[in-house]
Design a protein around this motif. Structure first.
Motif, PDB file in Angstrom:
ATOM      1  N   PHE A 171       0.806  -1.223   0.000  1.00  5.69           N
ATOM      2  CA  PHE A 171       0.000   0.000   0.000  1.00  5.69           C
ATOM      3  C   PHE A 171       0.841   1.276   0.000  1.00  5.69           C
ATOM      4  CE2 PHE A 171      -2.526  -3.322   2.084  1.00  5.69           C
ATOM      5  CZ  PHE A 171      -3.625  -3.352   1.244  1.00  5.69           C
ATOM      6  N   GLY A 172       2.147   1.157  -0.032  1.00  3.40           N
ATOM      7  CA  GLY A 172       2.987   2.340  -0.100  1.00  3.40           C
ATOM      8  C   GLY A 172       2.933   2.996  -1.475  1.00  3.40           C
ATOM      9  N   THR A 173       3.118   4.290  -1.512  1.00  2.00           N
ATOM     10  CA  THR A 173       2.989   5.039  -2.766  1.00  2.00           C
ATOM     11  C   THR A 173       4.314   5.587  -3.276  1.00  2.00           C
ATOM     12  OG1 THR A 173       2.470   7.046  -1.515  1.00  2.00           O
ATOM     13  CG2 THR A 173       0.612   5.697  -2.247  1.00  2.00           C
ATOM     14  N   HIS A 174       5.421   5.178  -2.668  1.00  2.00           N
ATOM     15  CA  HIS A 174       6.720   5.674  -3.120  1.00  2.00           C
ATOM     16  C   HIS A 174       7.662   4.490  -3.291  1.00  2.00           C
ATOM     17  CE1 HIS A 174      10.745   7.785  -2.555  1.00  2.00           C
ATOM     18  NE2 HIS A 174      10.236   8.303  -3.660  1.00  2.00           N
ATOM     19  N   TRP A 175       8.203   4.353  -4.488  1.00  2.00           N
ATOM     20  CA  TRP A 175       9.100   3.230  -4.795  1.00  2.00           C
ATOM     21  C   TRP A 175      10.499   3.782  -5.046  1.00  2.00           C
ATOM     22  CZ3 TRP A 175       9.256  -1.935  -4.555  1.00  2.00           C
ATOM     23  CH2 TRP A 175      10.243  -2.604  -5.261  1.00  2.00           C
ATOM     24  N   SER A 176      11.425   3.486  -4.142  1.00  2.00           N
ATOM     25  CA  SER A 176      12.817   3.890  -4.294  1.00  2.00           C
ATOM     26  C   SER A 176      13.680   2.864  -3.577  1.00  2.00           C
ATOM     27  CB  SER A 176      13.048   5.296  -3.721  1.00  2.00           C
ATOM     28  OG  SER A 176      14.409   5.662  -3.874  1.00  2.00           O
ATOM     29  N   PRO A 177      13.972   1.738  -4.227  1.00  2.00           N
ATOM     30  CA  PRO A 177      14.695   0.657  -3.545  1.00  2.00           C
ATOM     31  C   PRO A 177      16.179   0.900  -3.380  1.00  2.00           C
ATOM     32  CG  PRO A 177      14.300   0.062  -5.824  1.00  2.00           C
ATOM     33  CD  PRO A 177      13.620   1.381  -5.607  1.00  2.00           C
ATOM     34  N   GLN A 178      16.692   2.037  -3.849  1.00  2.00           N
ATOM     35  CA  GLN A 178      18.121   2.307  -3.708  1.00  2.00           C
ATOM     36  C   GLN A 178      18.465   2.522  -2.241  1.00  2.00           C
ATOM     37  OE1 GLN A 178      20.125   2.000  -6.207  1.00  2.00           O
ATOM     38  NE2 GLN A 178      18.477   1.696  -7.682  1.00  2.00           N
ATOM     39  N   MET A 179      19.382   1.712  -1.731  1.00  4.34           N
ATOM     40  CA  MET A 179      19.794   1.828  -0.331  1.00  4.34           C
ATOM     41  C   MET A 179      20.885   2.896  -0.212  1.00  4.34           C
ATOM     42  SD  MET A 179      17.755  -0.391   0.837  1.00  4.34           S
ATOM     43  CE  MET A 179      18.295  -0.544   2.542  1.00  4.34           C
TER      44      MET A 179
ATOM     45  N   SER B  87      16.775   3.999   4.530  1.00  2.00           N
ATOM     46  CA  SER B  87      16.304   2.620   4.652  1.00  2.00           C
ATOM     47  C   SER B  87      15.612   2.136   3.397  1.00  2.00           C
ATOM     48  CB  SER B  87      15.339   2.509   5.841  1.00  2.00           C
ATOM     49  OG  SER B  87      14.212   3.352   5.643  1.00  2.00           O
ATOM     50  N   GLY B  88      15.546   2.959   2.360  1.00  2.00           N
ATOM     51  CA  GLY B  88      14.864   2.569   1.135  1.00  2.00           C
ATOM     52  C   GLY B  88      13.360   2.726   1.264  1.00  2.00           C
ATOM     53  N   SER B  89      12.704   2.844   0.142  1.00  2.15           N
ATOM     54  CA  SER B  89      11.250   2.970   0.126  1.00  2.15           C
ATOM     55  C   SER B  89      10.706   1.932  -0.838  1.00  2.15           C
ATOM     56  CB  SER B  89      10.846   4.386  -0.301  1.00  2.15           C
ATOM     57  OG  SER B  89       9.449   4.525  -0.285  1.00  2.15           O
ATOM     58  N   PHE B  90       9.837   1.072  -0.349  1.00  2.00           N
ATOM     59  CA  PHE B  90       9.388  -0.082  -1.140  1.00  2.00           C
ATOM     60  C   PHE B  90       7.875  -0.104  -1.317  1.00  2.00           C
ATOM     61  CE2 PHE B  90      13.407  -1.239   0.809  1.00  2.00           C
ATOM     62  CZ  PHE B  90      14.105  -1.759  -0.258  1.00  2.00           C
ATOM     63  N   GLY B  91       7.278   1.049  -1.491  1.00  2.00           N
ATOM     64  CA  GLY B  91       5.848   1.092  -1.790  1.00  2.00           C
ATOM     65  C   GLY B  91       5.604   0.739  -3.247  1.00  2.00           C
ATOM     66  N   ALA B  92       4.894  -0.364  -3.488  1.00  2.00           N
ATOM     67  CA  ALA B  92       4.771  -0.904  -4.845  1.00  2.00           C
ATOM     68  C   ALA B  92       3.537  -0.420  -5.590  1.00  2.00           C
ATOM     69  CB  ALA B  92       4.755  -2.442  -4.780  1.00  2.00           C
ATOM     70  N   ILE B  93       2.738   0.456  -4.983  1.00  2.00           N
ATOM     71  CA  ILE B  93       1.538   0.939  -5.669  1.00  2.00           C
ATOM     72  C   ILE B  93       1.865   1.600  -7.020  1.00  2.00           C
ATOM     73  CG2 ILE B  93      -0.292   2.681  -5.550  1.00  2.00           C
ATOM     74  CD1 ILE B  93      -1.000   0.203  -4.088  1.00  2.00           C
TER      75      ILE B  93
END
Length: 460
Positions: free
Chosen positions: A205-213, A223-229
């Motif tokens: 349910f997250g709205t921000h995708w930024s998997p770069q650590m 910590s990265g952002s893993f919102g897949a919406i």
């Protein structure tokens, strides 16, 4: 080289065994083949199976276990300072031995003991291959002679050959089933590792995708952002555009080919449409990036719209063209399967051709058409190259088809490119995305199956 020689020997011996078995069976009854329990060809297949099958089983077993056994023998000969280490260091040691054995330059001077182990590994593999060639050839020859000696007029060769074929079919079915189970389990276990580090709620349910650590703790998003919406939204947007192109064009093409086109035109038209399915997706990607994207951008600017150089619309249109054959070919087959008696009954009641198609043929063919559409949807959801080249890698949460978006499959490919560490949330997030994608396609297939079962018509 030795493996290829063994396969050639096995192929030669199976052919010879087939000929010897058939001739031996014919000779055992003096040419009166009616006295045989099975026809001579079954006796030939019986001998051929004995000549080839045991050696092939040995080949499969040796191929599956040779590398592990040879590596264990090599490691047993290394000094304790190299082998008495933790699991990760031991894996690196195995990798160094394999790299040196295959001539891969690691960019550093290897330990003399490791270099000697690599040479030992090559010698043992060569010795094993030669041993396999000799033992496999002897085993095939022994099986040929054994089976030929058992041929008699009363031998139930057909029963034994068919029983062996049935076992082979069951094994092949089990391989497919076990492969599917292995894929699901590999996704599940790695996804569980990812969800142990990232909350499933934040992921789904997250709205921000930024998997770069981030490299420092004080960086934003360390910590990265893993919102897949945004990924799900981009996937649905491009899939919807693709289906808006593929379903009308494909369905209308199927109706034309099955109801209006003469046999000659249909013979030419259907293969031409099916050629679209054989074009590599990277070619579609080139077309989308070099032709369709500039065209869409120029058209938008001509009417005063701001269009990104990489847009969901360009990728969706090209993807829709790619999956037209999935809809048209399957729908054409389903429509042709509708009994002609239904059409004749509709014409007898005074309906026109178009009314018959709309009110009789299409409702009767609806389950098959739905299955074709669902197959096309699954194909569109799983496409990667067109999206990567034409829609970009930006995870935007938008419903505007003129902006750049990305999809689940594109992010999976991006996350797993290059040398990755499979202990970080960034890499493991690909398995979380893969699990969600698997569940989505499974749900689509279940819906399609339900529609087919509910609306399927049965004809006498």
């Amino acid at each position: 080289m030795q493996i290829m020689a063994l396969l050639l020997v096995l192929a030669l011996l199976t052919v010879i065994g087939f000929q010897l078995g058939r001739s031996r069976a014919t000779a055992s009854v003096g040419g009166r083949t009616v006295e045989l329990h099975s026809v001579p060809s079954y006796h030939g297949f019986y001998v051929a199976l004995w000549a080839g099958l045991p050696a092939l089983l040995l080949f499969a077993l040796w191929t599956a276990s040779e590398g592990w056994m040879v590596m264990q023998m090599v490691l047993a000969g290394l000094p304790g300072r190299l082998t008495h280490v933790d699991g990760q260091a031991l894996s690196l040691l195995r990798a160094d031995i394999l790299n040196l054995a295959h001539g891969v330059n690691t960019g550093r001077v290897p330990d003399p003991a490791v270099a000697a182990a690599a040479e030992q590994y090559v010698r043992l593999r060569s010795l094993g291959d030669w041993s396999l060639l000799v033992i496999g050839s002897c085993l095939a020859m022994g099986g040929l002679l054994f089976a030929r000696g058992r041929i008699t007029p009363d031998l139930r060769a057909r029963n034994r050959v068919e029983r062996t074929v049935n076992v082979a079919l069951v094994v092949c079915s089990l391989v497919a089933i076990l492969t599917t189970i292995g894929i699901v389990l590999s996704l599940l276990f790695e996804a569980m590792r990812f969800f142990a580090a990232v909350s499933p709620i934040d992921f789904l349910f997250g709205t921000h995708w930024s998997p770069q650590m981030a490299m420092r703790a004080d960086q934003v998003g360390s910590s990265g952002s893993f919102g897949a919406i945004p990924l799900f939204a981009g996937t649905l947007l491009i899939t919807a555009i693709a289906m808006a192109v593929a379903v009308p064009v494909g369905l209308m093409s199927a109706i034309f080919m099955s109801e209006y086109a003469n046999p000659t035109l249909r013979t030419w038209l259907k293969p031409i449409l099916e050629v679209l399915a054989g074009i590599p997706t990277v070619v579609y990607g080139f077309f989308a990036a070099l032709t369709m994207a500039p065209f869409v951008r120029g058209l938008g600017q001509a009417v005063g719209l701001d269009v990104s150089s990489e847009s969901a619309l360009a990728a969706g249109i090209v993807m829709g063209v790619m999956i037209i054959p999935f809809v048209s070919s399957l729908s054409d087959d389903v429509i042709n399967a509708v009994p002609q008696s239904l059409r004749d009954g509709s014409y007898g009641l005074g309906a026109t051709k178009s009314e018959t198609i709309r009110l009789v043929v299409l409702p009767a063919a609806l389950p098959g058409i739905v299955a074709a559409v669902m197959l096309a949807v699954s194909r569109a959801i799983g496409e990667t190259m067109i999206v990567t080249m034409a829609a970009g890698l930006t995870a935007n949460l938008t419903a505007n088809p003129l902006e750049a978006v990305t999809t689940v499959t594109t992010q999976i490919a991006t996350l797993l490119v290059g040398d990755q560490e499979f202990d970080s949330p960034k890499t493991l997030s690909a398995f979380g995305l893969g699990l969600v994608l698997f569940l989505v396609t499974l749900t689509l297939n279940m819906v399609a199956l339900r529609v087919v079962q509910k609306y399927r018509e049965k004809y006498d």
